[in-house]
Design a protein around this motif. Structure first.
Motif, PDB file in Angstrom:
ATOM      1  N   THR A  33       0.790  -1.174   0.080  1.00  0.00           N
ATOM      2  CA  THR A  33       0.210  -0.138   0.115  1.00  0.00           C
ATOM      3  C   THR A  33       0.835   1.411  -0.081  1.00  0.00           C
ATOM      4  N   ARG A  34       0.392   2.468   0.015  1.00  0.00           N
ATOM      5  CA  ARG A  34       1.012   3.477   0.008  1.00  0.00           C
ATOM      6  C   ARG A  34       2.060   3.729   1.357  1.00  0.00           C
ATOM      7  N   ASP A  35       1.583   2.975   2.473  1.00  0.00           N
ATOM      8  CA  ASP A  35       2.328   3.044   3.671  1.00  0.00           C
ATOM      9  C   ASP A  35       2.941   1.927   4.284  1.00  0.00           C
ATOM     10  N   ASP A  36       2.746   0.690   3.603  1.00  0.00           N
ATOM     11  CA  ASP A  36       3.158  -0.406   4.222  1.00  0.00           C
ATOM     12  C   ASP A  36       3.440  -1.480   3.030  1.00  0.00           C
ATOM     13  N   TYR A  37       4.139  -2.719   3.490  1.00  0.00           N
ATOM     14  CA  TYR A  37       4.239  -3.516   2.518  1.00  0.00           C
ATOM     15  C   TYR A  37       4.506  -5.093   3.119  1.00  0.00           C
ATOM     16  N   GLU A  38       4.310  -5.933   2.460  1.00  0.00           N
ATOM     17  CA  GLU A  38       4.294  -7.450   2.877  1.00  0.00           C
ATOM     18  C   GLU A  38       5.095  -8.314   1.837  1.00  0.00           C
ATOM     19  N   ARG A  61       5.579   5.939  -6.353  1.00  0.00           N
ATOM     20  CA  ARG A  61       5.627   6.993  -7.070  1.00  0.00           C
ATOM     21  C   ARG A  61       5.673   6.665  -8.535  1.00  0.00           C
ATOM     22  N   GLY A  62       6.267   5.712  -8.957  1.00  0.00           N
ATOM     23  CA  GLY A  62       6.251   5.303 -10.485  1.00  0.00           C
ATOM     24  C   GLY A  62       4.987   4.928 -10.909  1.00  0.00           C
ATOM     25  N   PHE A  63       3.912   4.416 -10.283  1.00  0.00           N
ATOM     26  CA  PHE A  63       2.360   4.084 -10.708  1.00  0.00           C
ATOM     27  C   PHE A  63       1.930   5.431 -10.883  1.00  0.00           C
ATOM     28  N   LYS A  64       1.961   6.380  -9.866  1.00  0.00           N
ATOM     29  CA  LYS A  64       1.132   7.501  -9.968  1.00  0.00           C
ATOM     30  C   LYS A  64       1.613   8.517 -10.911  1.00  0.00           C
ATOM     31  N   THR A  65       2.963   8.533 -11.276  1.00  0.00           N
ATOM     32  CA  THR A  65       3.659   9.451 -12.359  1.00  0.00           C
ATOM     33  C   THR A  65       3.164   8.749 -13.633  1.00  0.00           C
ATOM     34  N   ALA A  66       3.182   7.269 -13.922  1.00  0.00           N
ATOM     35  CA  ALA A  66       2.839   6.718 -15.017  1.00  0.00           C
ATOM     36  C   ALA A  66       1.265   6.881 -15.271  1.00  0.00           C
ATOM     37  N   LEU A  75      -2.825   5.875 -26.105  1.00  0.00           N
ATOM     38  CA  LEU A  75      -2.434   4.605 -26.052  1.00  0.00           C
ATOM     39  C   LEU A  75      -3.391   3.643 -24.934  1.00  0.00           C
ATOM     40  N   GLY A  76      -4.466   4.560 -24.402  1.00  0.00           N
ATOM     41  CA  GLY A  76      -5.365   3.922 -23.687  1.00  0.00           C
ATOM     42  C   GLY A  76      -5.068   3.944 -22.163  1.00  0.00           C
ATOM     43  N   ASP A  77      -5.833   3.335 -21.537  1.00  0.00           N
ATOM     44  CA  ASP A  77      -5.336   3.447 -19.846  1.00  0.00           C
ATOM     45  C   ASP A  77      -4.057   2.544 -19.389  1.00  0.00           C
ATOM     46  N   TYR A  78      -3.522   3.268 -18.646  1.00  0.00           N
ATOM     47  CA  TYR A  78      -2.369   2.584 -18.179  1.00  0.00           C
ATOM     48  C   TYR A  78      -2.841   1.033 -17.327  1.00  0.00           C
ATOM     49  N   ASN A  79      -1.861  -0.096 -17.788  1.00  0.00           N
ATOM     50  CA  ASN A  79      -2.206  -1.313 -17.242  1.00  0.00           C
ATOM     51  C   ASN A  79      -1.192  -1.815 -16.170  1.00  0.00           C
ATOM     52  N   TYR A  80       0.007  -1.968 -16.344  1.00  0.00           N
ATOM     53  CA  TYR A  80       1.004  -2.428 -15.686  1.00  0.00           C
ATOM     54  C   TYR A  80       2.349  -1.959 -16.166  1.00  0.00           C
ATOM     55  N   THR A  81       3.393  -2.166 -15.493  1.00  0.00           N
ATOM     56  CA  THR A  81       4.871  -2.036 -15.801  1.00  0.00           C
ATOM     57  C   THR A  81       5.704  -3.291 -15.613  1.00  0.00           C
ATOM     58  N   ILE A  82       6.513  -3.364 -16.528  1.00  0.00           N
ATOM     59  CA  ILE A  82       7.600  -4.479 -16.905  1.00  0.00           C
ATOM     60  C   ILE A  82       8.745  -3.690 -16.363  1.00  0.00           C
ATOM     61  N   ARG A  83       9.655  -4.040 -15.739  1.00  0.00           N
ATOM     62  CA  ARG A  83      11.111  -3.582 -15.497  1.00  0.00           C
ATOM     63  C   ARG A  83      12.089  -4.881 -15.973  1.00  0.00           C
ATOM     64  N   LEU A  90      10.667  -7.494 -13.220  1.00  0.00           N
ATOM     65  CA  LEU A  90       9.690  -6.942 -12.065  1.00  0.00           C
ATOM     66  C   LEU A  90       8.551  -6.574 -12.850  1.00  0.00           C
ATOM     67  N   VAL A  91       7.401  -7.202 -12.419  1.00  0.00           N
ATOM     68  CA  VAL A  91       6.122  -6.801 -12.957  1.00  0.00           C
ATOM     69  C   VAL A  91       5.317  -6.126 -11.790  1.00  0.00           C
ATOM     70  N   ARG A  92       4.880  -4.797 -12.074  1.00  0.00           N
ATOM     71  CA  ARG A  92       3.968  -3.919 -11.092  1.00  0.00           C
ATOM     72  C   ARG A  92       2.575  -4.001 -11.661  1.00  0.00           C
ATOM     73  N   VAL A  93       1.727  -4.524 -10.754  1.00  0.00           N
ATOM     74  CA  VAL A  93       0.046  -4.001 -11.035  1.00  0.00           C
ATOM     75  C   VAL A  93      -0.155  -3.183  -9.807  1.00  0.00           C
ATOM     76  N   THR A  94      -0.854  -2.119 -10.155  1.00  0.00           N
ATOM     77  CA  THR A  94      -1.230  -1.107  -8.899  1.00  0.00           C
ATOM     78  C   THR A  94      -2.577  -0.571  -9.163  1.00  0.00           C
ATOM     79  N   SER A  95      -3.181  -0.523  -8.124  1.00  0.00           N
ATOM     80  CA  SER A  95      -4.702   0.310  -8.160  1.00  0.00           C
ATOM     81  C   SER A  95      -4.347   1.593  -7.357  1.00  0.00           C
ATOM     82  N   ASP A  96      -5.422   2.503  -7.102  1.00  0.00           N
ATOM     83  CA  ASP A  96      -5.163   3.516  -6.317  1.00  0.00           C
ATOM     84  C   ASP A  96      -4.860   3.266  -4.981  1.00  0.00           C
ATOM     85  N   SER A  97      -5.039   2.413  -4.449  1.00  0.00           N
ATOM     86  CA  SER A  97      -5.118   2.038  -2.886  1.00  0.00           C
ATOM     87  C   SER A  97      -3.894   0.849  -2.753  1.00  0.00           C
TER      88      SER A  97
END
Length: 128
Positions: A33-38, A61-66, A75-83, A90-97
């Motif tokens: 989440t914005r404040d913690d991780y597991e 931050r990368g999710f919010k920026t993208a 291009l349409g809606d942002y879906n996910y990031t591959i690094r 690394l594959v990142r999938v993020t929602s607003d929360s």
């Protein structure tokens, strides 16, 4: 490494989801989440020495920026990031929360799409 962000059932579900999508190429799964991780999964042959708090800050931050940068683009809606890194992906999938990042060994684009779709479904269930 439980922090209470996820129930044991939810942690098992996201790990099973990722293992089903990409099999033995799965290196790690981290819910955040914005404040913690597991970190809910780390493959046995890997060391627990990654600075996950720095990763999480960057990925959030990368999710919010993208999301903001590409909003309304053709291009349409942002879906996910591959690094791409020397030793994996690394594959990142993020929602607003919340979000999940998954690290892997080599995968095909189809594999990336499959794991991103599965993780997105998990996050939709948590948000809904």
């Amino acid at each position: 490494m439980a922090t209470g962000l996820l129930t044991p059932e939810a942690a098992d579900r996201i790990v099973t989801t990722c293992r089903t999508a990409i099999g033995d190429s799965l290196r790690s799964v981290t819910y955040f989440t914005r404040d913690d991780y597991e970190q809910v999964y780390l493959r046995e042959d890997l060391e627990r020495d990654a600075d996950l708090s720095t990763f999480i800050g960057h990925e959030w931050r990368g999710f919010k920026t993208a999301q903001t940068a590409y909003e309304g683009s053709e291009l349409g809606d942002y879906n996910y990031t591959i690094r791409v890194f020397d030793n994996g992906f690394l594959v990142r999938v993020t929602s607003d929360s919340n979000g999940v990042f998954v690290t892997t060994d080599g995968l095909t684009m189809k594999d990336f799409e499959e794991v991103a779709t599965a993780v997105n479904s998990f996050l939709d269930d948590r948000d809904g």
